[in-house]
Design a protein around this motif. Structure first.
Motif, mmCIF file in Angstrom:
data_model
loop_
_atom_site.group_PDB
_atom_site.id
_atom_site.type_symbol
_atom_site.label_atom_id
_atom_site.label_comp_id
_atom_site.label_asym_id
_atom_site.label_seq_id
_atom_site.Cartn_x
_atom_site.Cartn_y
_atom_site.Cartn_z
ATOM 1 N N VAL A 31 -10.138 -28.275 37.032
ATOM 2 C CA VAL A 31 -10.252 -29.315 36.008
ATOM 3 C C VAL A 31 -11.613 -29.244 35.313
ATOM 4 C CG1 VAL A 31 -11.198 -31.085 37.559
ATOM 5 C CG2 VAL A 31 -9.913 -31.785 35.548
ATOM 6 N N THR A 32 -11.641 -29.622 34.035
ATOM 7 C CA THR A 32 -12.900 -29.711 33.280
ATOM 8 C C THR A 32 -13.256 -31.188 33.092
ATOM 9 O OG1 THR A 32 -12.516 -27.649 32.095
ATOM 10 C CG2 THR A 32 -14.066 -29.219 31.094
ATOM 11 N N ILE A 33 -14.468 -31.520 33.481
ATOM 12 C CA ILE A 33 -14.939 -32.920 33.405
ATOM 13 C C ILE A 33 -16.086 -32.989 32.394
ATOM 14 C CG2 ILE A 33 -15.937 -34.838 34.701
ATOM 15 C CD1 ILE A 33 -14.707 -33.516 37.233
ATOM 16 N N THR A 34 -15.977 -33.945 31.485
ATOM 17 C CA THR A 34 -16.990 -34.117 30.437
ATOM 18 C C THR A 34 -17.668 -35.469 30.595
ATOM 19 O OG1 THR A 34 -15.676 -32.781 28.911
ATOM 20 C CG2 THR A 34 -17.439 -34.146 27.952
ATOM 21 N N VAL A 35 -19.008 -35.487 30.550
ATOM 22 C CA VAL A 35 -19.787 -36.739 30.539
ATOM 23 C C VAL A 35 -20.523 -36.789 29.202
ATOM 24 C CG1 VAL A 35 -21.519 -38.149 31.688
ATOM 25 C CG2 VAL A 35 -20.077 -36.592 33.039
ATOM 26 N N GLY A 36 -20.247 -37.828 28.399
ATOM 27 C CA GLY A 36 -20.832 -37.912 27.060
ATOM 28 C C GLY A 36 -21.339 -39.291 26.709
ATOM 29 N N ASP A 37 -21.930 -39.402 25.525
ATOM 30 C CA ASP A 37 -22.546 -40.643 25.056
ATOM 31 C C ASP A 37 -21.553 -41.534 24.332
ATOM 32 O OD1 ASP A 37 -25.145 -40.132 25.960
ATOM 33 O OD2 ASP A 37 -25.574 -38.883 24.199
ATOM 34 N N GLY B 199 -23.345 -46.930 25.749
ATOM 35 C CA GLY B 199 -23.102 -46.528 27.118
ATOM 36 C C GLY B 199 -22.757 -45.050 27.234
ATOM 37 N N PHE B 200 -21.804 -44.757 28.110
ATOM 38 C CA PHE B 200 -21.413 -43.362 28.332
ATOM 39 C C PHE B 200 -19.959 -43.323 28.807
ATOM 40 C CE2 PHE B 200 -23.246 -45.028 32.232
ATOM 41 C CZ PHE B 200 -22.339 -44.636 33.209
ATOM 42 N N TYR B 201 -19.370 -42.096 28.859
ATOM 43 C CA TYR B 201 -18.000 -41.944 29.341
ATOM 44 C C TYR B 201 -17.909 -40.744 30.262
ATOM 45 C CZ TYR B 201 -17.354 -38.091 26.027
ATOM 46 O OH TYR B 201 -17.462 -36.895 25.359
ATOM 47 N N VAL B 202 -16.882 -40.754 31.112
ATOM 48 C CA VAL B 202 -16.549 -39.618 31.973
ATOM 49 C C VAL B 202 -15.063 -39.321 31.752
ATOM 50 C CG1 VAL B 202 -16.418 -38.736 34.334
ATOM 51 C CG2 VAL B 202 -18.296 -40.281 33.665
ATOM 52 N N ALA B 203 -14.742 -38.116 31.287
ATOM 53 C CA ALA B 203 -13.361 -37.757 30.954
ATOM 54 C C ALA B 203 -13.000 -36.419 31.587
ATOM 55 C CB ALA B 203 -13.192 -37.686 29.439
ATOM 56 N N ASP B 204 -11.689 -36.198 31.789
ATOM 57 C CA ASP B 204 -11.240 -34.887 32.284
ATOM 58 C C ASP B 204 -9.999 -34.443 31.516
ATOM 59 O OD1 ASP B 204 -8.817 -35.884 33.498
ATOM 60 O OD2 ASP B 204 -9.977 -36.545 35.236
#
Length: 603
Positions: free
Chosen positions: A526-532, A536-541
Motif C-alpha cells: 500500500v502507498t500512504i500519503t501524509v499531506g497538508d 491541519g493535515f491528512y493521512v491517506a492510502d
C-alpha cells in the motif's frame, strides 16, 4: 468700624517723622485691624512699594503690591509732593487706594488730586478726632477696592469658565416651560438650537427641549429640591433639534426677590450622554459578569493578600456547605486543607499582577468531609490592593475514573499478561518437543492477545493524553513513526510541511496506528500519503477503502474488518480529541481511506 476678613495694611507717607508716628499710633488705636507702616518722604514710599504694598495714604498716592491695602500721603514734602507721588504710584498700581491727607487744602490741589486719580482727599485738622475720620475714610476706600477687585476677579473667572465649559450657563423663570432669560455657552452644540431662540422664547427649554418622558418628573424633582435646600442637581434626557435623544446633567439654585419669594433659577447644564452610555455599558457588563460569577459551574472566590475571602459565589457555598456570610471573612486555608498561611503566602508573593497558577488541592466541607479540586489562581490588582481570583473545580469524578483506570491497567498488565507469558513459554517448550501446525496458530493467538493488552493499556491512558505540548516538525514526526512500524513493502509519500503544537509521544501514537491500519487493510504494498490541509493535515492510502455505511463505526472501540485489535482507530480519535483537533474519515483520491485532522495549531 466694620470688620474685615483680613487686616488693613496702610502705608503712611509724611516728611515729618514725629507726625507720621503720632498718626500711625492713633490709626492703630482706632481699629486693631489696622497695620500702619511709615515712609519718610515720597522716595522712601516708592521704594517700599517696589518692595511690596497694596494701598497707600499720603499727601499724594501710592500703589497696591505685596501687602499694602492703602496709601495715605501728605501733600507738602521735599523731592516729590503728594500729587507727584500719586502720579508715580498710578503708573504701576492704577487701582490702589490712595488718600491725600494734607494740611494745605485748596481747590486747586483737590482738582489736581482728582485728575491724578486720588481715591479720597482729606484735610488735616486739630485734635484727635481727625484720626477717626481718617480711619473711616481708609476703611471705606479699602472695602470698595476689595469689593471691586473681587467682583472683577469673579467676573473674569466666570467669563473664562463660561468660555471653556463643555456646557451652558443660564438664568430662567421658575415656570414649567422654564423660559430662558439669559443663556451662554455651547447651546447649539448641545441642543441644535441657538441661544437667541431660547432667550426670545421661540424655543422653551421645559416644553420643547426636555424629553417628553422626563418633563413632569424633572419639574417635580427640581421644585422639591428647591423647597428643601434652595438648590438642585439631576440628570435627564433632551431631544435635540434633529430629534436625537441626549442626556444632560444640571446643577442650579433658586433666585429670590426682596420678599424671599422664588422667582427664577440659574445654573449650569452639560451633556453627559457619553458618560451615561458608558455607565449603562458598565452596568450591563457588570450584570453579565455577576451572572457569570454566580451561575458559574465552578467555585469562585476573591481574597486579599492576607488570604481573607471577600466574595464567594453560589457554587462555592453549595459545594462547601457554608453560607455566603460564613465564607466572607474566612481564610482560604480554612476550606483548602492542603495549604497553610505560610505556604499560601509563598505562592502569592511570587505572583506578579496578571500571573496565574494551576495546582491540585483538597477542600474541606463544613461537615468535615473533603473532596479533591483543581485550582486556578490569578492575581488581579486594583488601584488599592492586591486581589486573587480563585477558580476551583470539583474533580472527584475524574479522580475516581483515574483510580478505576489504574486498577484496570493493573489487572490488564499483571493478571492477564502473566498467564499469557506462561502460555507463550509453554508453547515454545512444546515446539521444541514436537512439530505441530497447531502450535503456530496458538503462538499467533498469543501475539494477538499481547496486541490487545497493549491497546487496552493505551486506552487506559486517556486521562494522560496530550499533557506535554511542544512545537513538533510534522515531517520529522511522520518519518519517526514510519520507522517504528512494520511496513513490509508499503510506500510513504511525504507531502506535509510546517510544525504543530502537540504531545510528541501521543502524536507518534496517532501516526503509528494509522500506518498499521493502512498496512493491515491495504496490503503490504500500500502507498500512504501524509499531506497538508489549510488548518491541519491528512493521512491517506490507496487501499480498498471503507464502505460508506461503515465509516461511522470505525472509531468505535473493538471495530475491525481484519485480524487487527479493533482499538487502533479508537486511540487515533482519542489522541485527536485530547489536542482539540477534529478528525473526519473520507475517501482518498485513489479510492482508499483518508483521515483529515483540522483545527490544528500549526506553526
Amino acid at each position: 468700624m466694620q470688620d474685615f476678613p483680613a487686616p488693613i495694611r496702610v502705608l503712611l507717607v509724611d516728611d515729618d517723622p514725629d507726625l507720621a508716628t503720632i498718626t500711625a499710633t492713633y490709626l492703630q488705636r482706632e481699629d486693631d485691624q489696622f497695620t500702619v507702616e511709615t515712609a519718610i518722604g515720597a522716595e522712601a514710599a516708592l521704594e517700599r512699594l517696589d518692595d511690596g504694598i497694596d494701598c497707600v495714604v499720603s499727601d499724594y498716592e501710592m500703589p497696591e503690591k505685596n501687602g499694602i491695602d492703602c496709601v495715605v500721603s501728605d501733600y507738602e514734602m521735599p523731592e516729590k509732593n503728594g500729587i507727584e507721588l500719586l502720579e508715580a504710584v498710578r503708573e504701576t498700581y492704577p487701582d490702589l487706594p490712595f488718600i491725600l491727607y494734607t494740611g494745605r487744602g485748596s481747590e486747586e490741589i483737590a482738582s489736581d488730586a482728582i485728575s491724578a486719580g486720588v481715591t479720597d482727599y482729606l484735610q488735616k485738622e486739630r485734635g484727635s478726632g481727625q484720626y477717626a475720620v481718617l480711619a473711616n475714610r481708609i476703611e471705606n476706600a479699602v472695602e470698595a477696592y476689595r469689593s471691586e477687585t473681587l467682583l472683577t476677579r469673579r467676573t473674569r473667572r466666570l467669563e473664562r469658565l463660561i468660555s471653556n465649559l463643555p456646557g451652558m450657563v443660564y438664568r430662567c423663570r421658575n415656570e414649567p416651560e422654564w423660559p430662558m432669560e439669559a443663556v451662554e455657552g455651547e447651546v447649539a452644540a448641545m441642543t441644535g438650537y441657538d441661544a437667541e431662540s431660547l432667550e426670545h422664547g421661540d424655543v422653551q427649554w421645559g416644553s420643547d427641549v426636555i424629553h417628553p418622558g422626563d418633563r413632569e418628573e424633572t419639574w417635580a424633582r427640581v421644585q422639591d429640591s428647591l423647597d428643601e435646600r434652595g438648590r438642585f442637581e439631576l440628570s435627564y434626557r433632551i431631544r435635540t433639534r434633529d430629534g436625537e435623544t441626549r442626556w444632560m446633567w444640571e446643577r442650579g439654585r433658586g433666585v429670590y426677590d426682596d420678599d424671599g419669594d422664588l422667582t427664577r433659577i440659574e445654573g449650569f447644564i452639560t451633556d453627559v450622554t457619553e458618560r451615561e452610555r458608558r455607565e449603562s455599558r458598565l452596568q450591563e457588563s457588570s450584570a453579565r459578569l455577576e451572572a457569570l460569577f454566580e451561575q458559574s459551574p465552578d467555585m469562585i472566590n476573591l481574597h486579599d493578600a492576607d488570604g481573607t475571602i471577600a466574595e464567594p459565589n453560589a457554587r462555592l457555598c453549595e459545594k462547601t456547605g457554608y453560607d455566603r456570610e460564613e465564607l466572607i471573612g474566612m481564610k482560604v486555608w480554612e476550606i483548602d486543607c492542603s495549604i497553610d498561611s505560610a505556604s499560601a503566602a509563598e505562592v502569592w508573593d511570587q505572583m506578579e499582577p496578571g500571573d496565574s497558577r494551576r495546582l491540585e488541592s483538597e477542600y474541606e466541607r463544613a461537615d468535615g468531609s473533603t473532596f479533591p479540586v483543581e485550582v486556578n489562581i490569578r492575581r488581579i490588582d486594583t488601584a488599592d490592593e492586591a486581589l486573587f481570583a480563585v477558580i476551583s473545580r470539583d474533580v472527584s469524578e475524574r479522580k475516581e475514573r483515574e483510580r478505576r483506570l489504574e486498577r484496570f491497567a493493573s489487572i490488564v498488565s499483571h493478571d492477564l499478561r502473566n498467564p499469557l507469558n506462561v502460555a507463550q513459554g509453554r508453547v515454545d517448550l512444546a515446539a521444541e518437543e514436537c512439530d505441530s501446525e497447531h502450535l503456530d496458530h496458538v503462538a499467533d493467538a498469543h501475539e494477538r492477545m499481547n496486541a490487545l493488552i497493549d491497546s487496552l493499556l493505551s486506552l487506559a491512558q486517556e486521562g494522560d493524553l496530550a499533557t506535554d505540548l511542544e512545537r513538533i516538525d510534522l515531517a520529522d514526526a511522520v518519518e519517526r513513526a514510519w520507522s517504528s512500524v512494520p511496513t513490509d513493502d508499503a510506500h510513504l509519500q511525504l507531502a506535509v510541511t510546517g510544525s504543530v503544537s502537540a504531545d510528541r509521544s501521543r502524536l507518534a501514537q496517532l501516526f503509528e496506528n494509522l500506518f498499521r491500519n493502512s498496512v493491515e487493510h491495504g496490503g503490504s504494498d500500500v502507498t500512504i500519503t501524509v499531506g497538508d490541509l489549510d488548518d491541519g493535515f491528512y493521512v491517506a492510502d490507496d487501499g480498498p477503502g471503507i464502505p460508506g455505511n461503515h465509516r461511522d463505526s470505525v472509531f468505535e472501540t473493538g471495530y475491525t474488518t481484519s485480524d487487527g485489535t479493533g482499538f487502533g482507530l479508537a486511540i487515533v480519535e482519542q489522541v485527536a480529541e485530547a489536542h482539540d483537533w477534529a478528525v473526519e474519515l473520507t475517501e482518498s483520491d485513489d479510492g482508499g481511506v483518508r483521515f483529515e485532522f483540522s483545527g490544528v495549531d500549526e506553526g
